[in-house]
Design an enzyme around this catalytic site. Structure first.
Site, PDB file in Angstrom:
ATOM      1  N   ASP A  35      -3.158  13.698 -33.583  1.00  0.00           N
ATOM      2  CA  ASP A  35      -2.055  14.668 -33.501  1.00  0.00           C
ATOM      3  C   ASP A  35      -1.921  15.224 -32.097  1.00  0.00           C
ATOM      4  OD1 ASP A  35      -4.634  15.829 -34.452  1.00  0.00           O
ATOM      5  OD2 ASP A  35      -3.617  17.709 -33.981  1.00  0.00           O
ATOM      6  N   ASN A  36      -2.935  15.018 -31.271  1.00  0.00           N
ATOM      7  CA  ASN A  36      -2.861  15.499 -29.897  1.00  0.00           C
ATOM      8  C   ASN A  36      -2.574  14.376 -28.913  1.00  0.00           C
ATOM      9  OD1 ASN A  36      -3.411  18.032 -30.857  1.00  0.00           O
ATOM     10  ND2 ASN A  36      -5.596  17.917 -30.443  1.00  0.00           N
TER      11      ASN A  36
HETATM   12  P1  AMP Z   1      -5.026  22.005 -32.388  1.00  0.00           P
HETATM   13  O1  AMP Z   1      -6.492  22.095 -32.498  1.00  0.00           O
HETATM   14  O2  AMP Z   1      -4.397  23.056 -31.511  1.00  0.00           O
HETATM   15  O3  AMP Z   1      -4.530  20.634 -32.082  1.00  0.00           O
HETATM   16  O4  AMP Z   1      -4.471  22.373 -33.853  1.00  0.00           O
HETATM   17  C1  AMP Z   1      -4.773  21.634 -34.992  1.00  0.00           C
HETATM   18  C2  AMP Z   1      -3.973  22.143 -36.159  1.00  0.00           C
HETATM   19  O5  AMP Z   1      -4.348  23.474 -36.495  1.00  0.00           O
HETATM   20  C3  AMP Z   1      -2.471  22.188 -35.933  1.00  0.00           C
HETATM   21  O6  AMP Z   1      -1.840  21.866 -37.152  1.00  0.00           O
HETATM   22  C4  AMP Z   1      -2.232  23.619 -35.563  1.00  0.00           C
HETATM   23  O7  AMP Z   1      -0.920  24.025 -35.807  1.00  0.00           O
HETATM   24  C5  AMP Z   1      -3.216  24.328 -36.468  1.00  0.00           C
HETATM   25  N1  AMP Z   1      -3.610  25.641 -35.965  1.00  0.00           N
HETATM   26  C6  AMP Z   1      -4.380  25.904 -34.872  1.00  0.00           C
HETATM   27  N2  AMP Z   1      -4.529  27.225 -34.723  1.00  0.00           N
HETATM   28  C7  AMP Z   1      -3.842  27.830 -35.708  1.00  0.00           C
HETATM   29  C8  AMP Z   1      -3.614  29.193 -36.090  1.00  0.00           C
HETATM   30  N3  AMP Z   1      -4.126  30.198 -35.400  1.00  0.00           N
HETATM   31  N4  AMP Z   1      -2.835  29.409 -37.173  1.00  0.00           N
HETATM   32  C9  AMP Z   1      -2.310  28.399 -37.873  1.00  0.00           C
HETATM   33  N5  AMP Z   1      -2.495  27.110 -37.575  1.00  0.00           N
HETATM   34  C10 AMP Z   1      -3.250  26.815 -36.506  1.00  0.00           C
HETATM   35 MG    MG Z   2      -2.829  19.835 -31.816  1.00  0.00          MG
END
Ligand code: AMP
Ligand code: MG
Length: 479
Positions: free
Chosen positions: A247-248
Site C-alpha cells: 500500500d506504500n
Molecule cells: P501507514 O502505516 O501510514 O501506511 O498506514 C497504514 C494504514 O493505517 C492506512 O490504512 C492508514 O490510513 C491507517 N492509519 C494509520 N494511522 C491511522 C490513524 N491514526 N487513524 C486511522 N487510520 C490510520
Molecule cells: Mg500507507
C-alpha cells in the site's frame, strides 16, 4: 475562485472510495507553507488569507465544487494481505501545475474516515513535519517523491508515544494509486472495475501506451521500470523507506508515505531504523527484492487483464517479472559506476565499486562522506581512512587506464553524490525543537536541504556524525 478542481478519481466506480464530511478542528493554524511548491502548482493565492487557508487545509472547509474522498485500498503489510484504505487521509481534489500535469492534493491527519478502523484519524505535529522535511529533501535530491505543501496545526492534542499537538499535512502527488489499490479491486471488485482502474491509471501515468489487448502487461513493465529506478535512487543517497508494504508503493513511481524512513550514515546493507521491522524485512539492502515482491503482487492483481486464459496470463506475468533483476542490476551498477566517476560499469569498474562497498561496510565508513572525500584530489592524507588508501590507488590507476578526463569524472560524481542529507540527528533536533514550539531549526534545515549537491563549504558540522552514530536510533511508524 479556487484553482483546486474536483478529483478525476471520482470518475471511478463507487467501490473505489467513500465520501468524507468536513472536519471540526477547534483552531487550525497554518504553520508551514511551501511557497516554492505553491508557485509550481499555481496556488500562491490560496494562502493570501492564512486563516482561511488553514480552514481548507485541515478539512474544516471544502473547496467549491469539489468532493472530499477517502480512497479504498488493500495491501500486503509485512507480507500479510489486509484491507486498509485512507484511515486518516482525504483526497481534496487536483490542481494543474506549471508542467501541465494534474496533481492530487491530499490531507493527512484530517480525522476519521470510513476506513479508520480503530484509529483516531489524527496525526501528530512531529510526524507531519517529518514527512514535510524528508519528502522535500528527496525532491531536492532529485528523487521522485510526493511533496508537501503545508502543515496546519489543528488546535487539538494527539496522544501517541507522548501527547503533542495534532497537525494536518497537505500532500501533493502525481496520484495516490498504489499497488494496494489494484490488490483491493482484484479482491473486492469485478473485472470491469479492474479494467476501469487500469484505464484510469494508464491515462494518468502512461498516456502514451497503446490500449491493445496486452496493455496490462505493458503497464506492469512501466511500473517496474519506474520502481527499479526509484530504488536505485534511494540506494544512491542511502535512503531507507522503512515500510515498503504494497500500500506504500505508488503506481506513479514516487516515494510515498514517509513513516519510519531515514537516511543511513555508516554503510551497512542490513541497516533498519524502524521500530516495527525487527526482522529487517525492509532493511536498506533488501529494498530491491521487496520492490520485486511488491511488483509480483501488482502482477497478480492484473492477471485477469493480461490474458483470458489464466495459465497463459501467469506465464506472461512471470516472464515480465523475471526481467526485474536484470533491469535493476544494470541501473544499480551504472549508478554506482558514476558515483566513483566512471560513465560506464564494465568489469573493472564493477570490481572497484564492489570492493569500495566492502571496505565501507567492514570499516564502518560513512556512506555520504566517503564518496565526497573521493572527489577531493587534494584531500588531507591524514584524514583519509587508512583502509581506503590502497583502494584509492587502485581507483586512480583504473581512471588513468581508461583515459578519463578528471573533470568529466568529477562532474559525474557531483551529480550522483550529495554532500548533504538530512541526517537523523539533525532531523530529530529540528523536530524536538518544533515540538517545543520553536520552528527555527526546521526552517534552517529546510533551507539547507535545498542544495544537497552544493560543493562549497562541505564537511562542516552538519556532516559530522555524533559519537556512537546511529546505534539505537529508532523511528516509529509516526501516526
Ligand atoms: P501507514 O502505516 O501510514 O501506511 O498506514 C497504514 C494504514 O493505517 C492506512 O490504512 C492508514 O490510513 C491507517 N492509519 C494509520 N494511522 C491511522 C490513524 N491514526 N487513524 C486511522 N487510520 C490510520
Ligand atoms: Mg500507507
Amino acid at each position: 475562485m479556487t484553482k483546486v478542481q474536483n478529483a478525476s478519481y471520482l470518475s471511478l466506480p463507487k467501490l473505489f472510495y467513500k465520501t468524507k464530511g468536513k472536519s471540526q478542528f477547534p483552531s487550525p493554524k497554518m504553520i508551514f507553507w511551501n511557497e516554492d511548491l505553491a508557485q509550481f502548482l499555481q496556488l500562491e493565492e490560496e494562502n493570501q488569507d492564512k486563516d482561511l487557508s488553514a480552514q481548507y487545509l485541515c478539512g474544516n472547509l471544502v473547496y467549491e465544487n469539489t468532493e472530499s474522498i477517502a480512497l479504498a485500498y488493500a495491501g500486503h503489510q509485512f507480507g500479510h494481505f489486509t484491507m486498509l484504505g485512507d484511515g486518516r487521509a482525504v483526497l481534496l481534489g487536483e490542481v494543474e501545475a506549471k508542467d501541465k500535469i494534474s496533481y492530487d492534493l491530499q490531507l493527512k491527519g484530517s480525522g476519521r474516515t470510513a476506513f479508520s478502523r480503530n484509529g483516531d484519524g489524527r496525526a501528530t505535529l512531529t510526524a507531519m513535519l517529518r514527512e514535510y522535511l524528508i519528502s522535500e529533501s528527496m525532491f531536492y535530491l532529485k528523487i521522485p517523491t510526493t511533496r508537501s505543501l503545508a502543515v496546519v496545526e489543528t488546535g487539538e492534542f494527539v496522544t501517541r508515544e507522548m501527547t503533542q499537538p495534532g497537525a494536518v499535512l497537505t500532500r501533493v502527488a502525481k496520484s495516490h494509486l498504489r499497488v494496494g489499490t489494484f490488490e483491493y479491486v482484484y479482491q473486492f471488485g469485478n473485472e470491469e472495475d479492474l479494467s476501469a482502474l487500469l484505464a484510469y491509471a494508464t491515462e494518468r501515468h502512461f498516456p502514451y501506451l497503446e490500449k491493445t489487448d496486452r496493455y496490462a502487461l505493458q503497464f506492469l513493465r512501466e511500473v517496474m521500470n519506474l520502481q527499479s529506478s526509484l530504488i536505485v535512487d534511494w540506494m544512491r543517497v542511502g535512503f531507507i523507506h522503512g515500510v515498503m508494504n504494497t500500500d506504500n508503493m505508488s503506481i506513479s513511481g514516487e516515494t510515498i508515505d514517509y513513516g519510519p524512513c531515514a537516511f543511513m550514515n555508516v554503510y551497512d546493507p542490513s541497516t533498519v531504523f524502524s521500530s516495527i521491522d525487527s526482522q529487517g524485512r525492509y532493511a536498506f539492502g533488501n529494498q530491491a527484492s521487496i520492490a520485486h515482491w511488491n511488483l509480483a503482487c501488482l502482477a497478480n492483481a492484473l492477471l485477469p487483464l493480461i490474458h483470458k486464459e489464466e495459465k497463459k496470463s501467469i506465464e506472461l506475468a512471470q516472464s515480465t517479472l523475471d526481467e526485474f533483476a536484470k533491469i535493476f542490476m544494470d541501473k544499480y551498477w551504472s549508478m554506482m559506476a558514476k558515483k566513483i566517476g566512471f560513465p560506464k560499469a564494465d568489469e573493472d569498474v564493477l570490481q572497484l565499486a564492489k570492493s569500495l562497498l566492502n571496505i565501507m561496510q567492514t570499516y564502518k565508513l560513512d556512506y555520504t562522506n566517503t564518496f565526497i572525500n573521493l572527489e577531493r584530489s587534494d584531500f588531507d592524507q591524514n584524514k583519509i581512512d587508512p583502509n581506503l588508501k590502497t583502494w584509492i590507488e587502485d581507483w586512480r590507476l583504473v581512471l588513468n587506464q581508461k583515459n578519463l578526463d578528471w573533470n568529466q569524472s568529477l562532474a559525474l560524481m557531483e551529480e550522483m553524490n550529495p554532500s548533504f542529507i538530512p541526517r537523523n540527528h539533525l532531523v530529530e533536533e529540528a523536530l524536538e525543537s518544533a515540538r517545543m514550539g520553536e520552528g527555527e531549526k526546521i526552517m534552517s534545515l529546510l533551507q539547507r536541504q535545498k542544495f544537497p549537491y552544493e560543493r562549497k563549504d562541505i564537511l562542516l558540522l552538519e556532516n559530522e556524525i555524533p559519537k556512537g552514530g546511529d546505534a539505537g536510533y529508532v523511528t516509529f511508524c509516526g501516526t
